[in-house]
Each structure stands twice: as C-alpha cells, then as structure tokens.
Motif scaffolding. Structure first.
Motif, PDB file in Angstrom:
ATOM      1  N   LYS A 131      -2.038  16.324  31.924  1.00  0.00           N
ATOM      2  CA  LYS A 131      -2.341  17.570  32.650  1.00  0.00           C
ATOM      3  C   LYS A 131      -3.126  18.525  31.754  1.00  0.00           C
ATOM      4  N   SER A 132      -2.859  18.467  30.452  1.00  0.00           N
ATOM      5  CA  SER A 132      -3.613  19.294  29.515  1.00  0.00           C
ATOM      6  C   SER A 132      -5.087  18.897  29.507  1.00  0.00           C
ATOM      7  N   LEU A 133      -5.351  17.601  29.596  1.00  0.00           N
ATOM      8  CA  LEU A 133      -6.738  17.131  29.699  1.00  0.00           C
ATOM      9  C   LEU A 133      -7.418  17.706  30.935  1.00  0.00           C
ATOM     10  N   LEU A 134      -6.706  17.681  32.050  1.00  0.00           N
ATOM     11  CA  LEU A 134      -7.273  18.219  33.295  1.00  0.00           C
ATOM     12  C   LEU A 134      -7.554  19.711  33.170  1.00  0.00           C
ATOM     13  N   ALA A 135      -6.657  20.424  32.520  1.00  0.00           N
ATOM     14  CA  ALA A 135      -6.859  21.867  32.335  1.00  0.00           C
ATOM     15  C   ALA A 135      -8.065  22.123  31.434  1.00  0.00           C
ATOM     16  N   LEU A 136      -8.206  21.328  30.377  1.00  0.00           N
ATOM     17  CA  LEU A 136      -9.379  21.467  29.506  1.00  0.00           C
ATOM     18  C   LEU A 136     -10.662  21.190  30.279  1.00  0.00           C
ATOM     19  N   ALA A 137     -10.622  20.201  31.157  1.00  0.00           N
ATOM     20  CA  ALA A 137     -11.796  19.884  31.971  1.00  0.00           C
ATOM     21  C   ALA A 137     -12.168  21.054  32.884  1.00  0.00           C
ATOM     22  N   GLU A 138     -11.176  21.774  33.365  1.00  0.00           N
ATOM     23  CA  GLU A 138     -11.450  22.939  34.215  1.00  0.00           C
ATOM     24  C   GLU A 138     -12.088  24.077  33.428  1.00  0.00           C
ATOM     25  N   ILE A 139     -11.730  24.208  32.160  1.00  0.00           N
ATOM     26  CA  ILE A 139     -12.282  25.280  31.332  1.00  0.00           C
ATOM     27  C   ILE A 139     -13.763  25.040  31.063  1.00  0.00           C
ATOM     28  N   ARG A 140     -14.126  23.784  30.861  1.00  0.00           N
ATOM     29  CA  ARG A 140     -15.532  23.354  30.763  1.00  0.00           C
ATOM     30  C   ARG A 140     -16.370  24.094  29.726  1.00  0.00           C
ATOM     31  N   THR A 141     -15.837  24.243  28.537  1.00  0.00           N
ATOM     32  CA  THR A 141     -16.624  24.802  27.442  1.00  0.00           C
ATOM     33  C   THR A 141     -16.978  23.673  26.480  1.00  0.00           C
ATOM     34  N   PRO A 142     -17.943  23.893  25.593  1.00  0.00           N
ATOM     35  CA  PRO A 142     -18.245  22.859  24.601  1.00  0.00           C
ATOM     36  C   PRO A 142     -17.024  22.488  23.745  1.00  0.00           C
ATOM     37  N   GLU A 143     -16.205  23.475  23.404  1.00  0.00           N
ATOM     38  CA  GLU A 143     -14.998  23.206  22.615  1.00  0.00           C
ATOM     39  C   GLU A 143     -14.029  22.318  23.398  1.00  0.00           C
ATOM     40  N   ALA A 144     -13.840  22.610  24.673  1.00  0.00           N
ATOM     41  CA  ALA A 144     -12.956  21.795  25.508  1.00  0.00           C
ATOM     42  C   ALA A 144     -13.489  20.368  25.603  1.00  0.00           C
ATOM     43  N   LYS A 145     -14.792  20.229  25.743  1.00  0.00           N
ATOM     44  CA  LYS A 145     -15.382  18.891  25.833  1.00  0.00           C
ATOM     45  C   LYS A 145     -15.170  18.109  24.539  1.00  0.00           C
ATOM     46  N   MET A 146     -15.299  18.761  23.394  1.00  0.00           N
ATOM     47  CA  MET A 146     -15.071  18.089  22.113  1.00  0.00           C
ATOM     48  C   MET A 146     -13.638  17.563  22.011  1.00  0.00           C
ATOM     49  N   ILE A 147     -12.698  18.331  22.486  1.00  0.00           N
ATOM     50  CA  ILE A 147     -11.301  17.910  22.446  1.00  0.00           C
ATOM     51  C   ILE A 147     -11.080  16.713  23.368  1.00  0.00           C
ATOM     52  N   ILE A 148     -11.691  16.750  24.536  1.00  0.00           N
ATOM     53  CA  ILE A 148     -11.580  15.624  25.478  1.00  0.00           C
ATOM     54  C   ILE A 148     -12.241  14.386  24.887  1.00  0.00           C
ATOM     55  N   GLU A 149     -13.395  14.556  24.244  1.00  0.00           N
ATOM     56  CA  GLU A 149     -14.053  13.426  23.590  1.00  0.00           C
ATOM     57  C   GLU A 149     -13.165  12.814  22.515  1.00  0.00           C
ATOM     58  N   SER A 150     -12.489  13.650  21.775  1.00  0.00           N
ATOM     59  CA  SER A 150     -11.566  13.158  20.754  1.00  0.00           C
ATOM     60  C   SER A 150     -10.408  12.402  21.409  1.00  0.00           C
ATOM     61  N   ALA A 151      -9.901  12.925  22.510  1.00  0.00           N
ATOM     62  CA  ALA A 151      -8.800  12.272  23.220  1.00  0.00           C
ATOM     63  C   ALA A 151      -9.217  10.928  23.798  1.00  0.00           C
ATOM     64  N   SER A 152     -10.493  10.750  24.047  1.00  0.00           N
ATOM     65  CA  SER A 152     -10.965   9.474  24.586  1.00  0.00           C
ATOM     66  C   SER A 152     -10.790   8.334  23.583  1.00  0.00           C
ATOM     67  N   GLN A 153     -10.561   8.677  22.323  1.00  0.00           N
ATOM     68  CA  GLN A 153     -10.329   7.681  21.276  1.00  0.00           C
ATOM     69  C   GLN A 153      -8.837   7.520  20.959  1.00  0.00           C
ATOM     70  N   SER A 154      -7.996   8.116  21.768  1.00  0.00           N
ATOM     71  CA  SER A 154      -6.547   8.065  21.534  1.00  0.00           C
ATOM     72  C   SER A 154      -6.025   6.634  21.617  1.00  0.00           C
ATOM     73  N   PRO A 155      -5.066   6.288  20.764  1.00  0.00           N
ATOM     74  CA  PRO A 155      -4.428   4.973  20.881  1.00  0.00           C
ATOM     75  C   PRO A 155      -3.538   4.864  22.123  1.00  0.00           C
ATOM     76  N   GLU A 156      -3.200   6.007  22.695  1.00  0.00           N
ATOM     77  CA  GLU A 156      -2.411   6.027  23.929  1.00  0.00           C
ATOM     78  C   GLU A 156      -3.359   5.714  25.083  1.00  0.00           C
ATOM     79  N   GLU A 157      -3.182   4.569  25.704  1.00  0.00           N
ATOM     80  CA  GLU A 157      -4.100   4.115  26.746  1.00  0.00           C
ATOM     81  C   GLU A 157      -4.202   5.097  27.912  1.00  0.00           C
ATOM     82  N   LEU A 158      -3.093   5.676  28.326  1.00  0.00           N
ATOM     83  CA  LEU A 158      -3.128   6.622  29.449  1.00  0.00           C
ATOM     84  C   LEU A 158      -3.995   7.838  29.116  1.00  0.00           C
TER      85      LEU A 158
END
Length: 71
Positions: free
Chosen positions: A32-59
């Motif tokens: 849900k935090s990812l979804l909230a970051l996506a709603e904020i839609r700033t470059p900083e939020a996108k960087m965090i989401i990009e980092s999360a895309s490399q998470s070892p947690e598949e979900l």
C-alpha cells in the motif's frame, strides 16, 4: 473525491516499504505504501519505487514493476 498527495509523507512511506510486521504475511503495508508513493508522483517517489522493484520480496518487486510500467 480528493486524493491526498503530500510529499511530506515520502519518508514515512519509504520506511514502511522496508519494515516487516510478523502478522502481515502478504506484505500489505509495504504494498500500500508503494501505491501511495505512486499517487504522489514526484521524482523522489519514483526513485523509491524503482529501488523497490529490485526487492528480494517478490510481492514488492512485482508491484513496483507494475507501477513503473504505468508511470
């Protein structure tokens, strides 16, 4: 309905992505935090989401990649 998109929430949402609660087996809080970051839609939020895309947690990584596909 208005959507809240306060950039001041980014640090807390980022922290929620890495914290694990024993009862949250489906990782709902970080996802849900990812979804909230996506709603904020700033470059900083996108960087965090990009980092999360490399998470070892598949979900987490799958959700992050889906969000980035729609960015």
């Amino acid at each position: 309905m208005d959507v809240l998109r306060d950039e001041r929430a980014i640090p807390a949402l980022s922290k929620a992505l890495t914290y694990r609660w024993y009862y949250d087996t489906w990782l709902n809080v970080p996802r849900k935090s990812l979804l909230a970051l996506a709603e904020i839609r700033t470059p900083e939020a996108k960087m965090i989401i990009e980092s999360a895309s490399q998470s070892p947690e598949e979900l987490i990584s799958e959700d992050a990649n889906l969000i980035l596909d729609d960015w």
